[in-house]
Design a protein around this motif. Structure first.
Motif, short mmCIF file in Angstrom:
data_model
loop_
_atom_site.label_atom_id
_atom_site.label_comp_id
_atom_site.label_asym_id
_atom_site.label_seq_id
_atom_site.Cartn_x
_atom_site.Cartn_y
_atom_site.Cartn_z
N VAL A 15 0.85 -1.19 0.00
CA VAL A 15 0.00 0.00 0.00
C VAL A 15 0.88 1.23 0.00
O VAL A 15 2.05 1.18 0.41
CB VAL A 15 -0.95 0.04 1.23
N GLU A 16 0.31 2.34 -0.44
CA GLU A 16 0.99 3.64 -0.35
C GLU A 16 0.11 4.58 0.45
O GLU A 16 -1.02 4.88 0.06
CB GLU A 16 1.23 4.22 -1.74
N CYS A 17 0.62 5.04 1.58
CA CYS A 17 -0.11 5.99 2.42
C CYS A 17 -0.05 7.36 1.78
O CYS A 17 1.02 7.82 1.36
CB CYS A 17 0.49 6.03 3.82
N ARG A 25 5.54 3.74 1.24
CA ARG A 25 5.12 2.49 0.58
C ARG A 25 5.44 1.33 1.51
O ARG A 25 6.59 1.15 1.91
CB ARG A 25 5.84 2.33 -0.76
N LEU A 26 4.41 0.58 1.84
CA LEU A 26 4.53 -0.43 2.90
C LEU A 26 4.14 -1.80 2.40
O LEU A 26 3.07 -1.99 1.82
CB LEU A 26 3.64 -0.04 4.08
N ASN A 39 0.30 -1.71 7.36
CA ASN A 39 -0.27 -2.55 6.30
C ASN A 39 -0.63 -3.91 6.88
O ASN A 39 0.24 -4.64 7.36
CB ASN A 39 0.75 -2.70 5.16
N ARG A 40 -1.90 -4.22 6.82
CA ARG A 40 -2.37 -5.55 7.25
C ARG A 40 -3.07 -6.22 6.08
O ARG A 40 -4.18 -5.82 5.70
CB ARG A 40 -3.32 -5.44 8.45
N GLU A 41 -2.36 -7.17 5.49
CA GLU A 41 -2.90 -7.98 4.40
C GLU A 41 -3.42 -7.11 3.26
O GLU A 41 -4.50 -7.34 2.70
CB GLU A 41 -4.00 -8.92 4.92
N GLY A 42 -2.64 -6.09 2.93
CA GLY A 42 -2.97 -5.26 1.79
C GLY A 42 -3.94 -4.13 2.07
O GLY A 42 -4.40 -3.47 1.13
#
Length: 330
Positions: A15-17, A25-26, A39-42
């Motif tokens: 993901v990108e916050c 980017r995480l 990030n938890r499972e996308g």
């Protein structure tokens, strides 16, 4: 845990916050620079929704806000985490440590503010931007209850989330921590241009804005650099914008000696040539904490510590001596 606002999904469950300009980017299981968005499972979640590390009824002058409901008290709440890494952080225990927290709700804060006869709520102590979802929910509820909302912030937020938040914010004290990219990069670990943009965006949205700059010995206290900051405030925010120069003391990772009083005095004298309302924090200097009428020089607000009196002010904000309007919200 609460799903965060302002992020996009990428490939491979990354993901990108898009809350602040870091745009972290995480990958799965990773947290952002702020430590509280994960990030938890996308999917991006905020780990601090409703978690409160600090709660107190403060004089509003402590924020510092000198021109927004002076003499009032405001219920102040903070969480954990920050999207900067200031090496002189004054509240590092909650911004970068693991403090004890209690769980609260927006409704609880609103009811406490009403019970304590507070003018409103201040989101402060740690960085309220990384408490975005909770602050937004609480500020909306507070606005409906007739309370004021105040952000005490580093201003490091992207324009889109700020645009959503500002309609329920009444006042901001924004830390402009310096006026050079080098200082922000090496000492603050961020960038100052988005902070300046936040101040302008808040002003254009009709919010009351005050600026604070902590003068750190030998790092951001050069008079010519401070003059550039003051000129920017004059051009972009206006000469009635209150500016607070605050004295630095060693804290967290930084061991520089305290800001010399002569440096504080020179900065104040310089800024007073451009702006109507300039103040010194962490300094015993009555003249630099009182408010004077820019037209006739009459003392309109006297501050002794956090005790406030109004010897020369007529409600709702006129000089008793010459009748000029003082740039103040009462």
């Amino acid at each position: 845990m609460r799903e965060a606002k302002y992020y996009v999904k990428l490939e491979e469950d990354k993901v990108e916050c898009r809350l602040c300009p870091h745009t972290c980017r995480l990958g799965p299981g990773r947290r952002g620079i702020c430590r509280v968005r994960e990030n938890r499972e996308g999917r991006l979640f905020t780990r601090n929704y409703g978690l409160c590390s600090s709660l107190a009824l403060d004089p509003i002058e402590k924020k510092p806000l000198y021109h927004f409901y002076p003499g009032h008290f405001i219920l102040s709440a903070g969480t954990v985490g920050c999207n900067f890494g200031c090496e002189f952080c004054q509240n590092w225990e909650i911004a970068h440590g693991e403090p004890e927290v209690v769980e609260i709700t927006p409704g609880y804060l609103v009811e406490e503010a009403k019970r304590l006869k507070s003018v409103g709520l201040a989101y402060t102590y740690s960085e309220p931007i990384v408490w975005f979802e909770f602050v937004l929910d609480t500020a909306r509820m507070a606005r409906e209850a007739g309370l004021k909302n105040v952000l005490v912030t580093n201003g490091f937020i992207r324009p889109e989330p700020l645009k959503e938040l500002l309609p329920v914010i009444d006042a901001l004290n924004i830390d402009v921590k310096g006026f050079s990219r080098e200082f922000y990069r090496h000492i603050v670990h961020g960038d100052y241009q988005p902070v300046l943009r936040t101040a302008v965006q808040a002003k254009e949205a009709g919010c009351h804005v005050e600026i604070t700059t902590l003068l750190v010995t030998g790092l951001n206290d050069k008079l010519d650099e401070l003059e550039e900051l003051v000129k920017w405030i004059l051009a972009e925010l206006g000469k009635d914008t209150p500016l607070h120069f605050s004295r630095y003391f060693p804290r967290y990772k930084l061991k520089q000696p305290p800001t010399p009083l002569e440096t504080m005095q020179r900065a104040w004298e310089m800024a007073c040539r451009y702006l109507n309302y300039v103040y010194l924090g962490n300094v015993e200097a009555p003249q630099a904490n009182n408010t004077y009428c820019p037209q006739c020089g009459n003392l309109v607000i006297r501050r002794q510590g956090y005790r406030v009196s109004f010897p020369g002010l007529v409600t709702p904000g006129y000089c008793r001596q010459c009748g000029s309007q003082i740039a103040i919200i009462m």
